[in-house]
Motif scaffolding. Structure first.
Motif, short mmCIF file in Angstrom:
data_model
loop_
_atom_site.label_atom_id
_atom_site.label_comp_id
_atom_site.label_asym_id
_atom_site.label_seq_id
_atom_site.Cartn_x
_atom_site.Cartn_y
_atom_site.Cartn_z
N ARG A 192 0.82 -1.21 0.00
CA ARG A 192 0.00 0.00 0.00
C ARG A 192 0.85 1.26 0.00
O ARG A 192 0.53 2.25 -0.65
N GLY A 193 1.97 1.24 0.74
CA GLY A 193 2.84 2.42 0.76
C GLY A 193 3.34 2.78 -0.62
O GLY A 193 3.35 3.95 -1.02
N HIS A 194 3.73 1.75 -1.42
CA HIS A 194 4.19 2.00 -2.79
C HIS A 194 3.05 2.53 -3.64
O HIS A 194 3.24 3.45 -4.45
N LEU A 195 1.86 1.96 -3.46
CA LEU A 195 0.72 2.41 -4.26
C LEU A 195 0.39 3.87 -3.95
O LEU A 195 0.08 4.65 -4.86
N ARG A 196 0.46 4.25 -2.69
CA ARG A 196 0.13 5.63 -2.32
C ARG A 196 1.09 6.61 -2.97
O ARG A 196 0.68 7.63 -3.52
N SER A 197 2.40 6.31 -2.92
CA SER A 197 3.38 7.24 -3.50
C SER A 197 3.21 7.34 -5.00
O SER A 197 3.30 8.42 -5.58
N HIS A 198 2.94 6.21 -5.67
CA HIS A 198 2.74 6.25 -7.12
C HIS A 198 1.45 6.98 -7.49
O HIS A 198 1.40 7.70 -8.49
N ASN A 199 0.40 6.78 -6.69
CA ASN A 199 -0.85 7.51 -6.94
C ASN A 199 -0.64 9.00 -6.79
O ASN A 199 -1.16 9.81 -7.56
N GLU A 200 0.12 9.40 -5.77
CA GLU A 200 0.37 10.82 -5.54
C GLU A 200 1.19 11.42 -6.69
O GLU A 200 0.89 12.51 -7.17
N ASP A 201 2.20 10.67 -7.16
CA ASP A 201 3.01 11.15 -8.29
C ASP A 201 2.13 11.33 -9.53
O ASP A 201 2.24 12.34 -10.24
N ASP A 237 3.50 18.23 -25.15
CA ASP A 237 4.01 16.87 -25.37
C ASP A 237 4.95 16.45 -24.25
O ASP A 237 4.95 15.30 -23.81
N GLY A 238 5.79 17.38 -23.78
CA GLY A 238 6.69 17.06 -22.68
C GLY A 238 5.92 16.68 -21.43
O GLY A 238 6.27 15.71 -20.74
N SER A 239 4.87 17.44 -21.13
CA SER A 239 4.04 17.12 -19.97
C SER A 239 3.30 15.80 -20.16
O SER A 239 3.15 15.01 -19.22
N LEU A 240 2.85 15.54 -21.39
CA LEU A 240 2.16 14.28 -21.68
C LEU A 240 3.08 13.09 -21.45
O LEU A 240 2.65 12.05 -20.94
N ARG A 241 4.34 13.23 -21.84
CA ARG A 241 5.28 12.13 -21.62
C ARG A 241 5.47 11.85 -20.13
O ARG A 241 5.58 10.69 -19.71
N GLN A 242 5.47 12.91 -19.33
CA GLN A 242 5.60 12.71 -17.89
C GLN A 242 4.35 12.04 -17.31
O GLN A 242 4.45 11.17 -16.44
N VAL A 243 3.16 12.44 -17.80
CA VAL A 243 1.92 11.79 -17.36
C VAL A 243 1.92 10.31 -17.76
O VAL A 243 1.54 9.43 -16.98
N PHE A 244 2.39 10.04 -19.00
CA PHE A 244 2.45 8.66 -19.48
C PHE A 244 3.38 7.82 -18.60
O PHE A 244 3.03 6.70 -18.19
N ALA A 245 4.56 8.35 -18.30
CA ALA A 245 5.54 7.60 -17.50
C ALA A 245 4.99 7.34 -16.09
O ALA A 245 5.11 6.21 -15.57
N LEU A 248 2.20 4.77 -16.33
CA LEU A 248 2.71 3.43 -16.60
C LEU A 248 3.33 2.83 -15.35
O LEU A 248 3.14 1.63 -15.06
N ARG A 249 4.08 3.64 -14.60
CA ARG A 249 4.64 3.14 -13.34
C ARG A 249 3.54 2.68 -12.39
O ARG A 249 3.66 1.64 -11.73
N LEU A 250 2.45 3.47 -12.35
CA LEU A 250 1.33 3.11 -11.48
C LEU A 250 0.68 1.81 -11.95
O LEU A 250 0.35 0.93 -11.15
N ASP A 251 0.49 1.66 -13.28
CA ASP A 251 -0.14 0.45 -13.81
C ASP A 251 0.73 -0.79 -13.55
O ASP A 251 0.22 -1.86 -13.22
N VAL A 252 2.05 -0.65 -13.73
CA VAL A 252 2.95 -1.78 -13.48
C VAL A 252 2.89 -2.20 -12.02
O VAL A 252 2.83 -3.40 -11.70
N MET A 253 2.88 -1.22 -11.12
CA MET A 253 2.81 -1.54 -9.70
C MET A 253 1.49 -2.22 -9.37
O MET A 253 1.45 -3.22 -8.63
N ASN A 254 0.38 -1.71 -9.92
CA ASN A 254 -0.91 -2.35 -9.70
C ASN A 254 -0.92 -3.77 -10.27
O ASN A 254 -1.49 -4.70 -9.67
N GLY A 255 -0.30 -3.96 -11.44
CA GLY A 255 -0.26 -5.28 -12.06
C GLY A 255 0.52 -6.28 -11.20
O GLY A 255 0.08 -7.42 -11.00
N ARG A 256 1.65 -5.85 -10.70
CA ARG A 256 2.43 -6.74 -9.83
C ARG A 256 1.64 -7.09 -8.57
O ARG A 256 1.64 -8.24 -8.12
N PHE A 257 0.99 -6.11 -8.03
CA PHE A 257 0.21 -6.29 -6.81
C PHE A 257 -0.90 -7.32 -7.02
O PHE A 257 -1.02 -8.30 -6.28
#
Length: 589
Positions: A192-201, A237-245, A248-257
């Motif tokens: 949950r701690g990892h999920l919270r930090s990724h959600n906040e990011d 586009d630069g901001s979109l790339r940051q949102v995408f990254a 994706l980090r959040l989705d990967v963490m959710n997938g592993r979970f």
């Protein structure tokens, strides 16, 4: 009800405990929520009763038991299935109403707080970010509560009911099943701690992107005029790339979970099925074939329930992060304080600045030692180079900001002791760019006034030189002006702003570059309307054009936040000082 909750929430929210905040929001509906939970337990009972009934039926068939047991089990199952429909409708009404009221209360609390936060706060926080908090974050909170109630409560009821049945019918297997819940809790707490930090990011990246999109849309006319489309898209586009990254980090963490939880729980399910079958096969314990099927079914059901609970962790984490996001507004301390201060009942229009100073945060003072007295009915023009402090003086006069030193008197009373909301009923502002909302001309001119008759409205438009163009519009006063008045010219919008000021009959008037963006013909019409507007009122005007400045009763020349000189137009020209030096620039303005 929703009118009382926001104020209550304002005082109780502290930011560290979003669950407590939700408790405050749901407090008026506690009875409805408890009733909804009780109804849910009954309507959801077929899920955890079905394996038991299936075991009973199977044992009747295999062991040639009493048919009465078969009919009894069938009757019970049919009854709880039939009553599911009306109970579900009742449950949806109770829960859905409570969630909608909570969302409405939270949005109302946010909107009320935004109205009380200072102009300085709104200057620091982009409007798109605030809009995201009011719309998207509250929607996330509603989604979290809905999912937690439907899926989470269902999983908990199934787990509880299943474990009770197992404990009664096959208590020997209860310890095995009890391993599942602690294992699931361990996984949730670990991740949950990892999920919270990724959600906040992810949330912060989306807010930043929303802010950039808002800026892009605002700047489209300038972007198009200078051929800067590629540069504008590059920033987005630069901001979109940051949102995408971040996403994706959040989705990967959710997938592993979710994957780790699913694999672990199903391995336990296979082991339980095999173990119960071996126990029945060798006769080690009094386990019937029906019990083996029941245990297998329960493990599948309970595994699904635990997986559901684990899958809710990202939703809950995201929802709680949205509560914290809303809390950034609810607990923002930068409030305009008016509570307990004296209301303004009457204004004659005398304004005294006594050694007033103001500094933005830790920057150098924007205004320092500023002293000025404006008599009732006097027109004061503030002039000076950009950064001289003119806009700061106007913001101090309106009450958007408070002096950091000195004081401002309204009719001899220190404004720090007054309720500025009541003071602003006697004040009107005509800014450089008129702010109109997407409504009719009638709605825009009478904004905030409910008792204006048609004759008064038309007189205000006539005095503002606006009636002639309004009458030519297809729907007259009911013509919709478009977003920010997009269907009107600059001069037309400005004349409507003057009509809006006139209809309020203010005692204090602020004109902030009211004609600087107009062509000569529009300026002449607006100047004629302004001449009617300023009559008999205390007026503070900031302008560069001589046509606006030279008619003022007194002109105050500012530099570096202080008064350099003051006097009439002719007096200052004859003096040959700072004002005379500004004339070439003013003439070009």
């Amino acid at each position: 009800m929703t009118q009382h909750v926001p104020n209550h929430l304002d005082h109780c929210y502290r930011g560290e405990n979003p669950v407590r905040t939700l408790g405050h929001l749901f407090r008026p509906d506690r009875g409805k929520l408890l009733l909804a939970a009780a109804i849910f337990v009954v309507k959801h009972s077929p899920i955890w009763l079905l394996p038991l009934i299936t075991a009973t039926v199977l044992d009747v068939v295999v062991q040639h038991g009493s048919l009465g047991d078969l009919w009894q089990a069938t009757g019970v199952l049919l009854f709880i299935l039939v009553i599911n429909y009306p109970l579900h409708q009742w449950y949806v009404r109770l829960l859905g109403g409570s969630i909608r009221r909570m969302g409405t209360a939270l949005r109302s609390a946010l909107c009320r707080r935004l109205q009380h936060l200072s102009i300085g706060y709104h200057a620091r926080v982009h409007a798109s970010v605030l809009q995201t908090k009011v719309v998207r974050d509250v929607e996330s909170v509603e989604h979290m509560v809905q999912q937690s109630a439907d899926l989470g409560l269902g999983a908990l009821v199934t787990l509880t009911g299943g474990l009770v049945v197992i404990g009664i019918r096959t208590p020997e297997f209860l310890p095995v099943f009890l391993i599942v819940v602690p294992a699931a809790g361990f996984l949730v707490m670990r991740l949950r701690g990892h999920l919270r930090s990724h959600n906040e990011d992810f949330r912060r990246e989306v807010e930043q992107f929303s802010s950039q999109v808002g800026e892009m849309t605002t700047l489209i006319p300038i972007t198009r005029a200078h051929g800067l489309e590629r540069a504008a898209l590059g920033r987005v586009d630069g901001s979109l790339r940051q949102v995408f990254a971040a996403g994706l980090r959040l989705d990967v963490m959710n997938g592993r979970f979710n994957s780790a939880a699913w694999v672990t729980l199903n391995i336990l399910g296979v082991l339980c099925l095999t173990g119960s079958a071996l126990v029945a096969y060798h006769g080690w314990l009094p386990v019937t074939p029906g019990d083996v099927v029941m245990l297998s079914s329960f493990f599948t059901v309970l595994t699904g329930s635990v997986t559901t609970l684990l899958g809710l962790a990202p939703v809950i984490s995201k929802g709680l992060e949205s509560v914290r996001s809303a809390g950034e507004v609810l607990q923002a301390p930068d409030l305009e304080s008016n509570e307990g201060k004296a209301p303004v009942e009457r204004v004659t229009g005398r304004i005294d600045f006594e050694q007033v100073g103001f500094a933005y945060d830790d920057a150098a003072p924007a205004v320092e030692g500023f002293s000025l007295t404006a008599r009732p009915g006097e027109t004061i023009a503030l002039v000076g180079a950009s950064g001289a402090g003119k806009s700061t003086v106007l913001n101090l006069l309106i009450g958007f900001i408070r002096p950091t030193s000195g004081r401002i008197l309204l009719d001899g009373v220190d404004m720090s002791t007054l309720d500025l909301r009541s003071y602003r009923r006697f004040l009107s502002v005509v800014p450089q760019e008129s702010i109109l909302f997407e409504g009719s001309i009638r709605d825009n001119v009478t904004y905030g006034l409910s008792d204006i008759d048609e004759r008064t409205l038309q007189q205000a438009l006539r005095d503002a030189n606006a009636l002639e163009f309004v009458e030519r519009l297809p729907d007259g006063l009911d013509t919709v002006v478009g977003q920010r008045g997009a269907r009107l010219s600059g001069g037309q919008k400005q004349r409507l702003a003057i009509a809006r000021a006139l209809i309020r009959d203010p005692r204090v008037l602020v004109l902030d570059e009211a004609t600087s963006a107009l062509d000569n013909r529009s300026e002449a019409l607006v100047q004629e309307a302004l001449a009617r507007l300023v009559h008999g009122r205390t007026v503070f005007v900031v302008a560069h054009r001589l046509s606006t400045i030279q008619g003022a009763d007194r002109i105050v020349v500012m530099a570096n936040g202080t008064v350099r000189e003051s006097g009439t137009h002719d007096e200052l020209l004859a003096r040959g000082g700072a004002y005379a030096e500004l004339q070439p620039a003013a003439a070009r303005g």
